[in-house]
Design a protein around this motif. Structure first.
Motif, PDB file in Angstrom:
ATOM      1  N   ALA A 165       5.246   1.077  -0.974  1.00 40.84           N
ATOM      2  CA  ALA A 165       5.085   1.476  -2.373  1.00 40.84           C
ATOM      3  C   ALA A 165       5.647   2.871  -2.613  1.00 40.84           C
ATOM      4  O   ALA A 165       6.270   3.135  -3.660  1.00 40.84           O
ATOM      5  CB  ALA A 165       3.610   1.428  -2.770  1.00 40.84           C
ATOM      6  N   ASP A 166       5.470   3.788  -1.650  1.00 37.60           N
ATOM      7  CA  ASP A 166       6.025   5.135  -1.779  1.00 37.60           C
ATOM      8  C   ASP A 166       7.552   5.094  -1.827  1.00 37.60           C
ATOM      9  O   ASP A 166       8.185   5.784  -2.633  1.00 37.60           O
ATOM     10  CB  ASP A 166       5.587   6.005  -0.597  1.00 37.60           C
ATOM     11  CG  ASP A 166       4.079   6.137  -0.484  1.00 37.60           C
ATOM     12  OD1 ASP A 166       3.449   6.538  -1.471  1.00 37.60           O
ATOM     13  OD2 ASP A 166       3.543   5.817   0.581  1.00 37.60           O
ATOM     14  N   ASP A 194       3.567   1.179 -10.228  1.00 33.72           N
ATOM     15  CA  ASP A 194       2.171   1.094 -10.666  1.00 33.72           C
ATOM     16  C   ASP A 194       2.050   0.206 -11.902  1.00 33.72           C
ATOM     17  O   ASP A 194       1.656   0.640 -12.974  1.00 33.72           O
ATOM     18  CB  ASP A 194       1.571   2.478 -10.911  1.00 33.72           C
ATOM     19  CG  ASP A 194       2.382   3.306 -11.893  1.00 33.72           C
ATOM     20  OD1 ASP A 194       3.560   2.970 -12.133  1.00 33.72           O
ATOM     21  OD2 ASP A 194       1.835   4.281 -12.438  1.00 33.72           O
ATOM     22  N   PRO A 210       9.870   8.782   2.007  1.00 33.75           N
ATOM     23  CA  PRO A 210      10.170   7.835   0.926  1.00 33.75           C
ATOM     24  C   PRO A 210      11.639   7.759   0.503  1.00 33.75           C
ATOM     25  O   PRO A 210      12.247   6.682   0.533  1.00 33.75           O
ATOM     26  CB  PRO A 210       9.281   8.335  -0.227  1.00 33.75           C
ATOM     27  CG  PRO A 210       8.127   8.976   0.448  1.00 33.75           C
ATOM     28  CD  PRO A 210       8.699   9.633   1.664  1.00 33.75           C
ATOM     29  N   SER A 258       0.837  -1.198   0.000  1.00 39.47           N
ATOM     30  CA  SER A 258       0.000   0.000   0.000  1.00 39.47           C
ATOM     31  C   SER A 258       0.871   1.247   0.000  1.00 39.47           C
ATOM     32  O   SER A 258       2.041   1.213   0.368  1.00 39.47           O
ATOM     33  CB  SER A 258      -0.893   0.027   1.238  1.00 39.47           C
ATOM     34  OG  SER A 258      -1.757  -1.072   1.270  1.00 39.47           O
ATOM     35  N   ARG A 259       0.264   2.336  -0.413  1.00 35.59           N
ATOM     36  CA  ARG A 259       0.876   3.623  -0.144  1.00 35.59           C
ATOM     37  C   ARG A 259       0.547   3.992   1.299  1.00 35.59           C
ATOM     38  O   ARG A 259      -0.238   3.320   1.962  1.00 35.59           O
ATOM     39  CB  ARG A 259       0.346   4.672  -1.120  1.00 35.59           C
ATOM     40  CG  ARG A 259       0.676   4.346  -2.580  1.00 35.59           C
ATOM     41  CD  ARG A 259       0.343   5.503  -3.487  1.00 35.59           C
ATOM     42  NE  ARG A 259       0.531   5.169  -4.891  1.00 35.59           N
ATOM     43  CZ  ARG A 259       1.697   5.215  -5.531  1.00 35.59           C
ATOM     44  NH1 ARG A 259       2.788   5.561  -4.864  1.00 35.59           N
ATOM     45  NH2 ARG A 259       1.785   4.900  -6.799  1.00 35.59           N
ATOM     46  N   GLU A 300       8.856   3.553  -5.056  1.00 30.14           N
ATOM     47  CA  GLU A 300       8.630   4.426  -6.210  1.00 30.14           C
ATOM     48  C   GLU A 300       9.757   5.436  -6.399  1.00 30.14           C
ATOM     49  O   GLU A 300       9.902   6.012  -7.474  1.00 30.14           O
ATOM     50  CB  GLU A 300       7.293   5.150  -6.066  1.00 30.14           C
ATOM     51  CG  GLU A 300       6.785   5.768  -7.355  1.00 30.14           C
ATOM     52  CD  GLU A 300       5.353   6.229  -7.258  1.00 30.14           C
ATOM     53  OE1 GLU A 300       4.594   6.069  -8.234  1.00 30.14           O
ATOM     54  OE2 GLU A 300       4.968   6.755  -6.182  1.00 30.14           O
ATOM     55  N   TRP A 354       2.764  -1.536  -6.284  1.00 32.00           N
ATOM     56  CA  TRP A 354       1.625  -0.930  -5.597  1.00 32.00           C
ATOM     57  C   TRP A 354       0.383  -1.775  -5.857  1.00 32.00           C
ATOM     58  O   TRP A 354      -0.015  -2.001  -6.993  1.00 32.00           O
ATOM     59  CB  TRP A 354       1.419   0.494  -6.106  1.00 32.00           C
ATOM     60  CG  TRP A 354       0.196   1.157  -5.565  1.00 32.00           C
ATOM     61  CD1 TRP A 354      -0.237   1.168  -4.266  1.00 32.00           C
ATOM     62  CD2 TRP A 354      -0.777   1.900  -6.305  1.00 32.00           C
ATOM     63  NE1 TRP A 354      -1.410   1.873  -4.149  1.00 32.00           N
ATOM     64  CE2 TRP A 354      -1.768   2.341  -5.385  1.00 32.00           C
ATOM     65  CE3 TRP A 354      -0.899   2.250  -7.652  1.00 32.00           C
ATOM     66  CZ2 TRP A 354      -2.862   3.084  -5.780  1.00 32.00           C
ATOM     67  CZ3 TRP A 354      -1.995   3.001  -8.035  1.00 32.00           C
ATOM     68  CH2 TRP A 354      -2.962   3.425  -7.108  1.00 32.00           C
ATOM     69  N   GLN A 380       8.684  13.137  -2.479  1.00 28.77           N
ATOM     70  CA  GLN A 380       9.491  11.956  -2.172  1.00 28.77           C
ATOM     71  C   GLN A 380      10.714  12.274  -1.307  1.00 28.77           C
ATOM     72  O   GLN A 380      11.092  11.484  -0.442  1.00 28.77           O
ATOM     73  CB  GLN A 380       9.946  11.285  -3.461  1.00 28.77           C
ATOM     74  CG  GLN A 380       8.828  10.648  -4.264  1.00 28.77           C
ATOM     75  CD  GLN A 380       9.337   9.933  -5.495  1.00 28.77           C
ATOM     76  OE1 GLN A 380      10.471  10.137  -5.945  1.00 28.77           O
ATOM     77  NE2 GLN A 380       8.505   9.080  -6.063  1.00 28.77           N
TER      78      GLN A 380
END
Length: 501
Positions: free
Chosen positions: A211-212, A221, A337, A201-202, A215, A240, A448
């Protein structure tokens, strides 16, 4: 008839993935149908239709005979400028009766939850109705009913099958800043030949989710077919979950939970286990950090959560192992992140300056997971440590990133501000929740590079003026905003005047 048709106008408004319609207060459809601000309206273009929240605007904003659409509504209806949109009252939402039943203390069955979640996924629920459901589903939820909710979440989304085994997965219940063990654990486990299709999850209430963090280093994604391709090639992925439609009801509920800053045990269990089941896992490791300012505050609460996770997991066909870990302070040095990604890379690269607490916890969790996969009991940690020290974990991590679209270095913030100790002494306590809030106000996770870089840990001796942590922000405004919040707080790091023992 044509009386309820209006011409589509693209407003260019990002309404946080919500479908919103905009009508003039003098619009003949608005007046005739008795629509008010925040009414729910059914919009139809050809064979496509959706339910949207209505905002009422001044005449100068919406031309006569037009209806404005938010970005998500525009995309879902696949409109062209000026295309006819039919506007009507939505059909009564029958599943809300089940929400009301739950709100007044009645137990719901899986079929009840499926009816509710089917409407949630179809986006027929307003945020107010979603909030009512979350509040109702946080009360008097026993093992059997949590199982019903979990199974319903699985039923309304995609379910994956990998035709290989064992398929392993891992999750942390959250509440502890930093603690970014998952990328390291996935790399170690996959390097040992196990299948680990990790969907994450974010952030919900934290400054960063897995996921953040991922990324900042690669694409997350991915579509379902892309995810399958990565797992076929490398045996694992780090993507994600919202992009592959696994437990889509949960992704919608998370959006509201994020605003409310709540995450009940029942919803947490259903969220975690539904996604693991939908992702095709057979065995799951759950990390439960426990500490005074973590999400789980006491060992008793941790044991109770672990017991329920195992019991519900068994009911839906998942083998669950839970490890209760130290949640008194953040793990690693970075909160946010990109800063957390830098910690992950330092551990994978076996650098001498890598945070030792993150390395140790990741190895413990990876060892547990390897043993769940069949490595002899007592051998998991040693196998995990060997995989990391040899560089095999780093090579596997970079290979996974390459399969997901290529590796990139995490970004750095433009502005930094050190926060120093007010006196000499020893760090005796830290408030995880205030640290997390501060990192979010600095811009994380949306920016980020924003967040906090820690310089001290519990038990460290400090002198007046020595940096305790550094705030990272990408704009001066966000840095100023975070510092204003900091000025209103008591000590985030409690420093006693005793000498270090």
């Amino acid at each position: 008839m044509d009386e309820n048709r209006l011409k589509a106008k693209r407003m260019g408004i990002d309404a946080q993935r919500k479908c919103v319609a905009y009508m003039s207060s003098s619009c003949h459809v608005c007046r005739a149908e008795g629509f008010n601000a925040l009414s729910r309206v059914r919009l139809t273009v050809g064979e496509r239709h959706l339910i949207a929240d209505l905002n009422i605007c001044q005449e100068s904003i919406i031309p006569e005979g037009h209806i404005g659409l938010s970005e998500k509504a525009w995309q879902l209806l696949d409109c062209q400028p000026g295309q006819a949109v039919s506007v009507a009252h939505p059909l009564p939402l029958a599943s809300m009766a089940k929400v009301r039943r739950k709100f007044f203390g009645h137990q719901l069955l899986q079929a009840d939850y499926e009816a509710i979640l089917f409407d949630v996924v179809a986006e027929r629920y307003s945020d107010v109705q979603l909030t009512a459901f979350l509040a109702a589903a946080s009360k008097d939820m026993h093992e059997e009913e949590i199982t019903a909710l979990t199974s319903a979440m699985v039923a309304v989304g995609e379910q994956l099958s990998w035709h290989r085994g064992p398929v392993l997965d891992k999750h942390c219940v959250g509440g502890l800043p930093g603690n970014r063990t998952t990328p390291i654990v996935v790399a170690v486990v996959a390097a040992n030949g196990f299948c680990m299709p990790k969907t994450s999850s974010r952030a919900i209430t934290s400054p960063a989710g897995t996921a953040d963090t991922m990324e900042t280093m690669t694409q997350v994604d991915l579509s379902l077919n892309q995810m399958r391709s990565v797992v076929a090639r490398e045996g694992a992925c780090l993507v994600w979950g919202g992009a592959v439609n696994l437990s889509p009801a949960d992704d919608i509920l998370i959006r509201v939970e994020r605003v409310l800053d709540i995450d009940s045990d029942a919803q947490l269990i259903a969220s975690v286990l539904s996604k693991k089941k939908a992702a095709g896992a057979g065995a799951v490791l759950i990390d439960i950090p426990v500490g005074p300012t973590a999400k789980v505050r006491t060992d008793v609460a941790g044991e109770r959560l672990a017991s329920t996770l195992k019991a519900v997991g068994e009911r839906i066909g998942l083998r669950v192992h839970a490890r209760i870990t130290d949640g008194r302070q953040p793990i690693g040095r970075g909160i946010g992140p990109a800063l957390e990604a830098r910690d992950v890379l330092a551990v994978l690269q076996n650098r001498s300056d890598a945070p030792g607490d993150l390395r140790l916890r990741a190895l413990q969790l990876a060892g547990d997971l390897l043993e769940l996969g069949g490595v002899p009991v007592g051998e998991g940690f040693r196998r995990a440590e060997q995989t990391l020290s040899s560089g095999e974990a780093l090579r596997k991590f970079l290979a996974i990133c390459d399969a997901q679209g290529g590796f990139r270095e995490p970004t750095k913030a433009r502005f930094k501000h050190p926060v120093t100790a007010a006196r000499n002494g020893v760090v005796r306590d830290v408030d995880n929740r205030v640290l997390a809030r501060l990192a979010k106000l600095a811009g994380a996770p949306a920016t980020q590079s924003a967040g906090i870089e820690l310089h001290v840990r519990l038990g460290d001796a400090v002198i007046e003026g020595e940096p305790l942590f550094t705030l990272h922000a990408d704009t001066r405004g966000e840095l100023t905003y975070a510092l204003a919040y900091l000025d209103m707080q008591q000590e985030i790091f409690v420093i006693s005047e005793e000498e270090a023992s």
